[in-house]
Design a protein around this motif. Structure first.
Motif, PDB file in Angstrom:
ATOM      1  N   CYS A  12       0.518  -0.951  -0.285  1.00 60.94           N
ATOM      2  CA  CYS A  12      -0.122   0.365   0.281  1.00 60.94           C
ATOM      3  C   CYS A  12       1.066   1.211   0.394  1.00 60.94           C
ATOM      4  CB  CYS A  12      -0.724   0.053   1.179  1.00 60.94           C
ATOM      5  SG  CYS A  12      -2.296  -2.049   1.505  1.00 60.94           S
ATOM      6  N   MET A  13       0.318   1.833  -0.822  1.00 61.35           N
ATOM      7  CA  MET A  13       0.682   3.112  -0.917  1.00 61.35           C
ATOM      8  C   MET A  13       1.288   4.370   0.151  1.00 61.35           C
ATOM      9  SD  MET A  13       2.164   5.645  -4.212  1.00 61.35           S
ATOM     10  CE  MET A  13       2.913   7.682  -4.305  1.00 61.35           C
ATOM     11  N   THR A  14       2.239   5.137   1.125  1.00 58.35           N
ATOM     12  CA  THR A  14       1.118   5.967   1.321  1.00 58.35           C
ATOM     13  C   THR A  14       0.994   7.318   0.904  1.00 58.35           C
ATOM     14  OG1 THR A  14       2.059   5.275   3.338  1.00 58.35           O
ATOM     15  CG2 THR A  14       2.280   6.953   3.247  1.00 58.35           C
ATOM     16  N   LYS A  15      -0.268   7.735   0.823  1.00 56.91           N
ATOM     17  CA  LYS A  15      -0.744   8.629  -0.477  1.00 56.91           C
ATOM     18  C   LYS A  15       0.061  10.187   0.951  1.00 56.91           C
ATOM     19  CE  LYS A  15      -5.055   6.779  -1.185  1.00 56.91           C
ATOM     20  NZ  LYS A  15      -6.725   6.269  -0.425  1.00 56.91           N
ATOM     21  N   LEU A  16       0.132  10.606  -0.589  1.00 51.96           N
ATOM     22  CA  LEU A  16       0.301  12.335  -0.062  1.00 51.96           C
ATOM     23  C   LEU A  16      -0.690  13.525  -0.394  1.00 51.96           C
ATOM     24  CD1 LEU A  16       2.647  15.173   0.075  1.00 51.96           C
ATOM     25  CD2 LEU A  16       2.934  14.745  -2.421  1.00 51.96           C
ATOM     26  N   SER A  17      -1.042  13.835   0.296  1.00 51.86           N
ATOM     27  CA  SER A  17      -1.861  14.941   0.904  1.00 51.86           C
ATOM     28  C   SER A  17      -0.914  16.256   0.972  1.00 51.86           C
ATOM     29  CB  SER A  17      -3.142  14.607   1.823  1.00 51.86           C
ATOM     30  OG  SER A  17      -4.160  16.039   2.272  1.00 51.86           O
ATOM     31  N   PHE A  47      -1.082  16.051 -10.963  1.00 49.52           N
ATOM     32  CA  PHE A  47       0.353  15.864 -10.766  1.00 49.52           C
ATOM     33  C   PHE A  47       0.903  14.909 -10.006  1.00 49.52           C
ATOM     34  CE2 PHE A  47       1.792  20.825 -10.771  1.00 49.52           C
ATOM     35  CZ  PHE A  47       1.299  20.760 -12.039  1.00 49.52           C
ATOM     36  N   GLY A  48      -0.908  14.377  -9.448  1.00 46.02           N
ATOM     37  CA  GLY A  48      -0.069  13.017  -8.835  1.00 46.02           C
ATOM     38  C   GLY A  48      -0.298  12.969  -7.206  1.00 46.02           C
ATOM     39  N   ALA A  49      -0.735  14.131  -6.913  1.00 50.55           N
ATOM     40  CA  ALA A  49      -1.241  13.788  -4.781  1.00 50.55           C
ATOM     41  C   ALA A  49      -2.356  13.222  -5.239  1.00 50.55           C
ATOM     42  CB  ALA A  49      -0.856  15.418  -4.445  1.00 50.55           C
ATOM     43  N   GLN A  50      -1.928  12.563  -4.062  1.00 46.82           N
ATOM     44  CA  GLN A  50      -3.873  11.666  -3.765  1.00 46.82           C
ATOM     45  C   GLN A  50      -4.667  12.441  -2.844  1.00 46.82           C
ATOM     46  OE1 GLN A  50      -0.652  10.405  -3.290  1.00 46.82           O
ATOM     47  NE2 GLN A  50      -0.881   8.334  -4.126  1.00 46.82           N
ATOM     48  N   GLY A  51      -4.507  13.645  -1.866  1.00 48.02           N
ATOM     49  CA  GLY A  51      -5.417  14.691  -0.925  1.00 48.02           C
ATOM     50  C   GLY A  51      -5.031  15.941  -1.226  1.00 48.02           C
ATOM     51  N   ILE A  52      -5.742  16.665  -0.793  1.00 48.44           N
ATOM     52  CA  ILE A  52      -5.628  18.145  -0.583  1.00 48.44           C
ATOM     53  C   ILE A  52      -6.095  18.693   0.727  1.00 48.44           C
ATOM     54  CG2 ILE A  52      -6.737  20.843  -0.921  1.00 48.44           C
ATOM     55  CD1 ILE A  52      -4.660  19.605  -3.299  1.00 48.44           C
ATOM     56  N   THR A  53      -5.112  19.076   1.730  1.00 48.33           N
ATOM     57  CA  THR A  53      -5.209  19.422   3.225  1.00 48.33           C
ATOM     58  C   THR A  53      -5.383  20.974   3.193  1.00 48.33           C
ATOM     59  OG1 THR A  53      -4.302  17.418   4.068  1.00 48.33           O
ATOM     60  CG2 THR A  53      -4.158  19.620   5.195  1.00 48.33           C
ATOM     61  N   ILE A  54      -6.153  20.831   4.190  1.00 48.68           N
ATOM     62  CA  ILE A  54      -6.211  22.591   4.075  1.00 48.68           C
ATOM     63  C   ILE A  54      -6.510  22.928   5.978  1.00 48.68           C
ATOM     64  CG2 ILE A  54      -7.192  23.470   2.738  1.00 48.68           C
ATOM     65  CD1 ILE A  54      -9.896  23.820   3.812  1.00 48.68           C
ATOM     66  N   HIS A  55      -6.392  23.858   6.372  1.00 44.30           N
ATOM     67  CA  HIS A  55      -5.503  24.255   8.001  1.00 44.30           C
ATOM     68  C   HIS A  55      -6.620  25.694   8.485  1.00 44.30           C
ATOM     69  CE1 HIS A  55      -4.199  23.413  12.665  1.00 44.30           C
ATOM     70  NE2 HIS A  55      -5.431  24.558  12.263  1.00 44.30           N
ATOM     71  N   PRO A  56      -7.828  25.477   8.159  1.00 41.56           N
ATOM     72  CA  PRO A  56      -8.622  27.306   7.838  1.00 41.56           C
ATOM     73  C   PRO A  56      -8.515  27.849   9.951  1.00 41.56           C
ATOM     74  CG  PRO A  56     -10.420  25.942   7.884  1.00 41.56           C
ATOM     75  CD  PRO A  56      -8.875  24.691   7.591  1.00 41.56           C
ATOM     76  N   ARG A  57      -7.546  28.911   9.936  1.00 40.30           N
ATOM     77  CA  ARG A  57      -8.170  29.336  11.372  1.00 40.30           C
ATOM     78  C   ARG A  57      -9.205  30.419  12.127  1.00 40.30           C
ATOM     79  NH1 ARG A  57      -2.604  27.175  11.317  1.00 40.30           N
ATOM     80  NH2 ARG A  57      -1.711  26.271  13.039  1.00 40.30           N
ATOM     81  N   TYR A  79     -10.248  15.044   0.533  1.00 40.26           N
ATOM     82  CA  TYR A  79     -10.281  16.090   0.961  1.00 40.26           C
ATOM     83  C   TYR A  79      -9.956  15.963   2.756  1.00 40.26           C
ATOM     84  CZ  TYR A  79     -11.971  21.339   1.482  1.00 40.26           C
ATOM     85  OH  TYR A  79     -12.364  22.337   1.295  1.00 40.26           O
ATOM     86  N   ASN A  80      -8.907  17.016   3.201  1.00 35.91           N
ATOM     87  CA  ASN A  80      -8.479  16.564   4.218  1.00 35.91           C
ATOM     88  C   ASN A  80      -8.993  18.133   5.211  1.00 35.91           C
ATOM     89  OD1 ASN A  80      -7.658  16.578   7.323  1.00 35.91           O
ATOM     90  ND2 ASN A  80      -5.816  16.321   6.226  1.00 35.91           N
ATOM     91  N   ILE A  81      -9.513  18.224   6.206  1.00 32.66           N
ATOM     92  CA  ILE A  81      -9.690  19.480   7.043  1.00 32.66           C
ATOM     93  C   ILE A  81      -8.973  19.580   8.081  1.00 32.66           C
ATOM     94  CG2 ILE A  81     -10.984  21.950   7.708  1.00 32.66           C
ATOM     95  CD1 ILE A  81     -12.780  21.021   5.296  1.00 32.66           C
TER      96      ILE A  81
END
Length: 250
Positions: A12-17, A47-57, A79-81
């Motif tokens: 299992c490839m580790t996903k990049l977010s 480009f191949g990333a398996q996720g998008i992360t945001i950290h709203p404050r 999609y990770n918040i």
């Protein structure tokens, strides 16, 4: 009669977010919409990333709450918040319904996350928050230090995953001390034994990511932002400078 026994390993490839907070910081510093956060998120996925992360404050100094809503419409991968589950954050996540919410105990004025949850002291609070998110079909993860007791406390909250806070590992690795990985291996082994998924993030970069990944059993996902954006400047600026020089030739 000879028998050949085959072992089948599922790799299992580790996903990049990719955390895109810094892209929003650059945009906000000038006003307008350059760089275009939504376009960048789409490009990063292309480009191949398996996720998008945001950290709203709460002060929206980088990611704005409206960004979180807009990104929901275009993110095609996970999609990770991330964030501290204050009331406004809770409402945002329940409205957007990302793939995953990562709970981080950062203060409103924190420059960046700097500690994991005390999952023992905050068990009741975290359990209520996680139950609410899970009732809406949102996977949950708790930001934790590499402490087996905190991992055990995390599983009691009902979370799906933990995210290991990796600053201590990164600082040790930069100094040439590879023993800094040991607490993380122990934490991962504890999480695996308890059935928790494992994410990781903070100060992971191109120099240390392979060593970390190779030593952490069951690592599902890493979230990388500041280092990845800085490395993109280092590794990509030559091309852009030369493109400008080409435009300026007689």
């Amino acid at each position: 009669m000879n028998f050949v026994f085959l072992r089948i390993f599922i790799i299992c490839m580790t996903k990049l977010s990719v955390n895109i907070n810094k892209i929003a910081t650059l945009r906000n510093s000038r006003g307008g919409n350059v760089p275009d956060l939504l376009k960048m998120a789409g490009d990063i996925e292309d480009f191949g990333a398996q996720g998008i992360t945001i950290h709203p404050r709460p002060d929206e100094r980088h990611i704005r709450y409206q960004d979180a809503r807009d990104l929901k419409k275009i993110v095609r991968t996970e999609y990770n918040i991330e964030g501290n589950p204050v009331e406004s954050f809770m409402q945002l996540v329940l409205e957007v319904k990302p793939t995953q919410v990562t709970l981080v105990p950062d203060a409103e004025d924190a420059i960046t996350s700097n500690a994991g949850w005390d999952t023992l002291k905050n068990r009741g609070f975290l359990s209520e928050v996680i139950a609410e998110f899970r009732n809406h079909g949102i996977r949950t993860s708790i930001f934790t230090d590499p402490d087996p007791k905190m991992i055990e406390g995390a599983v009691a909250t009902g979370t799906d995953r933990i995210e290991l806070y990796t600053e201590a590992f990164a600082a040790a690795y930069e100094k040439g001390n590879k023993d800094g990985i040991k607490p993380y291996i122990q934490a991962a082994e504890t999480a695996n034994s308890l059935g928790l998924g494992i994410n990781a993030g903070h100060d992971l970069n191109l120099e240390n990511i392979r060593f970390f990944k190779d030593n952490i059993p069951g690592l599902l996902e890493v979230s990388i932002g500041h280092a990845l954006i800085a490395e993109s400047l280092y590794l990509g600026i030559e091309n852009v400078v030369n493109m400008y020089l080409h435009k300026l030739k007689d």
